[in-house]
Design a protein around this motif. Structure first.
Motif, PDB file in Angstrom:
ATOM      1  N   TRP A 107       0.820  -1.210   0.000  1.00  0.00           N
ATOM      2  CA  TRP A 107       0.000   0.000   0.000  1.00  0.00           C
ATOM      3  C   TRP A 107       0.854   1.260   0.000  1.00  0.00           C
ATOM      4  O   TRP A 107       0.668   2.149  -0.837  1.00  0.00           O
ATOM      5  N   LEU A 108       1.753   1.341   0.972  1.00  0.00           N
ATOM      6  CA  LEU A 108       2.496   2.584   1.162  1.00  0.00           C
ATOM      7  C   LEU A 108       3.509   2.829   0.055  1.00  0.00           C
ATOM      8  O   LEU A 108       3.599   3.949  -0.449  1.00  0.00           O
ATOM      9  N   SER A 109       4.248   1.811  -0.337  1.00  0.00           N
ATOM     10  CA  SER A 109       5.311   2.026  -1.322  1.00  0.00           C
ATOM     11  C   SER A 109       4.778   2.240  -2.731  1.00  0.00           C
ATOM     12  O   SER A 109       5.461   2.818  -3.570  1.00  0.00           O
ATOM     13  N   GLN A 110       3.545   1.792  -2.987  1.00  0.00           N
ATOM     14  CA  GLN A 110       2.999   1.927  -4.331  1.00  0.00           C
ATOM     15  C   GLN A 110       1.929   3.005  -4.463  1.00  0.00           C
ATOM     16  O   GLN A 110       1.691   3.493  -5.565  1.00  0.00           O
ATOM     17  N   ASP A 111       1.279   3.371  -3.354  1.00  0.00           N
ATOM     18  CA  ASP A 111       0.116   4.244  -3.479  1.00  0.00           C
ATOM     19  C   ASP A 111       0.144   5.488  -2.601  1.00  0.00           C
ATOM     20  O   ASP A 111      -0.661   6.379  -2.799  1.00  0.00           O
ATOM     21  N   ALA A 112       1.023   5.554  -1.624  1.00  0.00           N
ATOM     22  CA  ALA A 112       1.039   6.685  -0.697  1.00  0.00           C
ATOM     23  C   ALA A 112       2.123   7.680  -1.089  1.00  0.00           C
ATOM     24  O   ALA A 112       3.304   7.325  -1.110  1.00  0.00           O
ATOM     25  N   TYR A 113       1.737   8.915  -1.386  1.00  0.00           N
ATOM     26  CA  TYR A 113       2.695   9.905  -1.873  1.00  0.00           C
ATOM     27  C   TYR A 113       3.870  10.090  -0.923  1.00  0.00           C
ATOM     28  O   TYR A 113       4.980  10.375  -1.346  1.00  0.00           O
ATOM     29  N   TRP A 114       3.673   9.920   0.369  1.00  0.00           N
ATOM     30  CA  TRP A 114       4.719  10.173   1.352  1.00  0.00           C
ATOM     31  C   TRP A 114       5.679   8.995   1.522  1.00  0.00           C
ATOM     32  O   TRP A 114       6.734   9.143   2.146  1.00  0.00           O
ATOM     33  N   ASP A 174       6.982   8.249  22.716  1.00  0.00           N
ATOM     34  CA  ASP A 174       7.706   7.908  23.938  1.00  0.00           C
ATOM     35  C   ASP A 174       6.729   7.550  25.065  1.00  0.00           C
ATOM     36  O   ASP A 174       7.142   7.248  26.171  1.00  0.00           O
ATOM     37  N   HIS A 175       5.434   7.586  24.787  1.00  0.00           N
ATOM     38  CA  HIS A 175       4.363   7.276  25.742  1.00  0.00           C
ATOM     39  C   HIS A 175       4.363   8.210  26.949  1.00  0.00           C
ATOM     40  O   HIS A 175       3.770   7.892  27.974  1.00  0.00           O
ATOM     41  N   ALA A 176       5.030   9.341  26.837  1.00  0.00           N
ATOM     42  CA  ALA A 176       5.107  10.263  27.965  1.00  0.00           C
ATOM     43  C   ALA A 176       4.793  11.698  27.576  1.00  0.00           C
ATOM     44  O   ALA A 176       4.054  12.384  28.283  1.00  0.00           O
ATOM     45  N   ASP A 177       5.361  12.141  26.456  1.00  0.00           N
ATOM     46  CA  ASP A 177       5.255  13.554  26.115  1.00  0.00           C
ATOM     47  C   ASP A 177       4.885  13.802  24.654  1.00  0.00           C
ATOM     48  O   ASP A 177       4.305  14.823  24.340  1.00  0.00           O
ATOM     49  N   PHE A 178       5.225  12.880  23.769  1.00  0.00           N
ATOM     50  CA  PHE A 178       5.155  13.170  22.338  1.00  0.00           C
ATOM     51  C   PHE A 178       4.737  11.945  21.537  1.00  0.00           C
ATOM     52  O   PHE A 178       5.085  10.819  21.878  1.00  0.00           O
ATOM     53  N   ALA A 179       4.029  12.190  20.444  1.00  0.00           N
ATOM     54  CA  ALA A 179       3.709  11.142  19.476  1.00  0.00           C
ATOM     55  C   ALA A 179       3.648  11.738  18.078  1.00  0.00           C
ATOM     56  O   ALA A 179       3.291  12.908  17.902  1.00  0.00           O
ATOM     57  N   TRP A 180       3.998  10.921  17.124  1.00  0.00           N
ATOM     58  CA  TRP A 180       3.926  11.274  15.707  1.00  0.00           C
ATOM     59  C   TRP A 180       3.020  10.250  15.036  1.00  0.00           C
ATOM     60  O   TRP A 180       3.326   9.056  15.019  1.00  0.00           O
ATOM     61  N   LEU A 181       1.897  10.703  14.528  1.00  0.00           N
ATOM     62  CA  LEU A 181       0.964   9.849  13.796  1.00  0.00           C
ATOM     63  C   LEU A 181       1.370   9.856  12.331  1.00  0.00           C
ATOM     64  O   LEU A 181       1.534  10.928  11.731  1.00  0.00           O
ATOM     65  N   CYS A 182       1.532   8.656  11.761  1.00  0.00           N
ATOM     66  CA  CYS A 182       1.990   8.602  10.374  1.00  0.00           C
ATOM     67  C   CYS A 182       1.475   7.345   9.674  1.00  0.00           C
ATOM     68  O   CYS A 182       0.885   6.469  10.306  1.00  0.00           O
ATOM     69  N   ASP A 183       1.696   7.306   8.395  1.00  0.00           N
ATOM     70  CA  ASP A 183       1.352   6.164   7.555  1.00  0.00           C
ATOM     71  C   ASP A 183      -0.113   5.743   7.684  1.00  0.00           C
ATOM     72  O   ASP A 183      -0.434   4.554   7.642  1.00  0.00           O
ATOM     73  N   VAL A 184      -0.995   6.708   7.812  1.00  0.00           N
ATOM     74  CA  VAL A 184      -2.429   6.406   7.858  1.00  0.00           C
ATOM     75  C   VAL A 184      -2.867   6.068   6.435  1.00  0.00           C
ATOM     76  O   VAL A 184      -2.685   6.863   5.506  1.00  0.00           O
ATOM     77  N   TYR A 185      -3.432   4.880   6.272  1.00  0.00           N
ATOM     78  CA  TYR A 185      -3.807   4.422   4.939  1.00  0.00           C
ATOM     79  C   TYR A 185      -5.045   3.542   5.030  1.00  0.00           C
ATOM     80  O   TYR A 185      -5.126   2.648   5.873  1.00  0.00           O
ATOM     81  N   ILE A 186      -5.976   3.790   4.136  1.00  0.00           N
ATOM     82  CA  ILE A 186      -7.184   2.975   4.012  1.00  0.00           C
ATOM     83  C   ILE A 186      -7.220   2.434   2.588  1.00  0.00           C
ATOM     84  O   ILE A 186      -7.038   3.177   1.620  1.00  0.00           O
TER      85      ILE A 186
END
Length: 143
Positions: free
Chosen positions: A26-33, A71-83
């Motif tokens: 999905w990601l390598s063929q269809d996701a621009y990012w 880090d489950h304490a202060d920060f998170a990065w949401l990425c690679d969301v794909y449907i």
């Protein structure tokens, strides 16, 4: 905000259920990012992240994915969301990101970030907003 997932689907944070080969496809063929991301790099990303999958209840087939680096304490990065294109338009993506947000809520994180070129309105419905002071933020690497 509670977004209802259609009854025929379920969301799981069980990394063992993730179909790594399908997510890579999905990601390598269809996701621009992530276009042209290697399988080895994708597998490392999955291994080092909190992963969420969306599955058809009847067949168990995976139809969506998201990952969070945190880090489950202060920060998170949401990425690679794909449907998967076959199930888009049913609210599954909104339900997935809502489930991720709700999963992270008990950690009382200071900040959850994401980047998108085209889905600002979808993420805004879930509570995401543009950076208040983008001039304070810097990046190392490609934009």
């Amino acid at each position: 905000m509670t977004t209802l997932l259609p009854d025929e689907y379920e969301i799981s944070a069980d990394s063992a259920r993730i179909d790594n080969a399908l997510v890579h496809q999905w990601l390598s063929q269809d996701a621009y990012w992530a276009r042209d991301r290697s399988r080895e790099k994708q597998d490392r990303a999955i291994a080092g992240s909190l992963n969420f999958g969306v599955y058809e209840r009847a067949s168990g087939a995976q139809v969506g994915y998201a990952r969070v680096v945190t880090d489950h304490a202060d920060f998170a990065w949401l990425c690679d969301v794909y449907i998967s294109p076959q199930v888009r338009g049913k609210g599954i993506g909104t339900a997935l990101v809502t489930a991720v947000r709700d999963h992270l809520a008990p950690y009382n994180l200071r900040r959850v970030l994401l980047a998108t070129a085209d889905a600002h309105a979808i993420y805004a419905k879930i509570g995401f907003a543009p950076l208040e002071a983008p001039e304070r933020w810097m990046t190392l690497g490609s934009q």
